[in-house]
Design a protein around this motif. Sequence first.
Motif, short mmCIF file in Angstrom:
data_model
loop_
_atom_site.label_atom_id
_atom_site.label_comp_id
_atom_site.label_asym_id
_atom_site.label_seq_id
_atom_site.Cartn_x
_atom_site.Cartn_y
_atom_site.Cartn_z
N UNK A 98 0.87 -1.18 0.00
CA UNK A 98 0.00 0.00 0.00
C UNK A 98 0.91 1.23 0.00
N UNK A 99 0.83 2.02 -1.06
CA UNK A 99 1.82 3.07 -1.31
C UNK A 99 1.82 4.20 -0.26
N UNK A 100 0.65 4.48 0.32
CA UNK A 100 0.60 5.61 1.27
C UNK A 100 0.74 5.15 2.72
N UNK A 101 1.21 3.90 2.90
CA UNK A 101 1.54 3.41 4.24
C UNK A 101 3.04 3.14 4.32
N UNK A 102 3.64 3.35 5.50
CA UNK A 102 5.06 3.04 5.68
C UNK A 102 5.26 1.52 5.67
N UNK A 103 6.54 1.12 5.65
CA UNK A 103 6.86 -0.31 5.70
C UNK A 103 6.21 -0.95 6.93
N UNK A 104 6.36 -0.29 8.08
CA UNK A 104 5.79 -0.83 9.32
C UNK A 104 4.26 -0.90 9.23
N UNK A 105 3.64 0.13 8.71
CA UNK A 105 2.17 0.15 8.61
C UNK A 105 1.66 -0.93 7.64
N UNK A 106 2.44 -1.19 6.57
CA UNK A 106 2.06 -2.26 5.63
C UNK A 106 2.01 -3.61 6.34
N UNK A 107 3.01 -3.86 7.19
CA UNK A 107 3.05 -5.13 7.91
C UNK A 107 1.95 -5.17 8.97
N UNK A 134 10.02 3.33 8.76
CA UNK A 134 9.17 4.52 8.59
C UNK A 134 9.20 5.06 7.17
N UNK A 135 9.88 4.33 6.27
CA UNK A 135 9.91 4.75 4.87
C UNK A 135 8.68 4.25 4.13
N UNK A 136 8.26 5.03 3.15
CA UNK A 136 7.17 4.62 2.27
C UNK A 136 7.75 3.77 1.13
N UNK A 137 6.92 2.94 0.48
CA UNK A 137 7.43 2.09 -0.60
C UNK A 137 8.22 2.85 -1.66
#
Length: 234
Positions: A98-107, A134-137
């Motif tokens: 999901x492009x507008x979520x960070x790496x952590x938020x995606x998981x 905390x980086x975005x895709x």
Amino acid sequence: MAAFVELKGVKKIYRMGEVVIKAVDNMNFSIEKGEFVVIVGPSGAGKTTVLNILGGMDKATEGQVLVDGVDVAGFDNRRMTKYRREDIGFVFQFYNLVQNLTALENVELAIQICRDHLDAREILAEVGLKDRMDNFPSQLSGGEQQRVSIARALAKNPKLLLCDEPTGALDYQTGKAILKLLQDTCRERGMTVVVITHNSALTPMADRVIKIKNGQVSSMSVNENPTPVEGIEW
């Protein structure tokens, strides 16, 4: 003792008007718990269809699909959704983040719906992304994005990790690093990992190699001494 995964007489038939396509035609194979399995075959051989049937994204037309002693082929939609959600981790060729979520938020998004999940931060650190959570895709390289998608699958703590051409969009060295991560994950966590590929050079790294041709298993073999990924060239 029964195998952890067993396909018995599995067929997948697609009908388009008068045309009948047998994507999978009487497929039989078994996989033991904790094995690293490579399913290899040319394009159109039925590899992805088999993976989708194993993962509950597609239903077999006939036959049994036994996972951990349960025939998932007979599941209704509700049980199939639960099976996909709780028992299966998927890694695709394209990362589907999901492009507008960070790496952590995606998981974290993926594990919200799981009962027995692992800690998202710990898993991201394990796959080498401790400093990129905390980086975005869009701020991550292809290899890093694929690591996020592997972390997302692993955090669910699945019974089966299914990988569809997981290095297909990556360069050689990055692809090797991702395969090493998958092989190490299998060894360290005792997780059953299935990788499908058209690249037969990868077969020495597997515990079990299943070759598929024209919707059927053309051969199945077990490697007593699998090669570490570092030792494979292609």
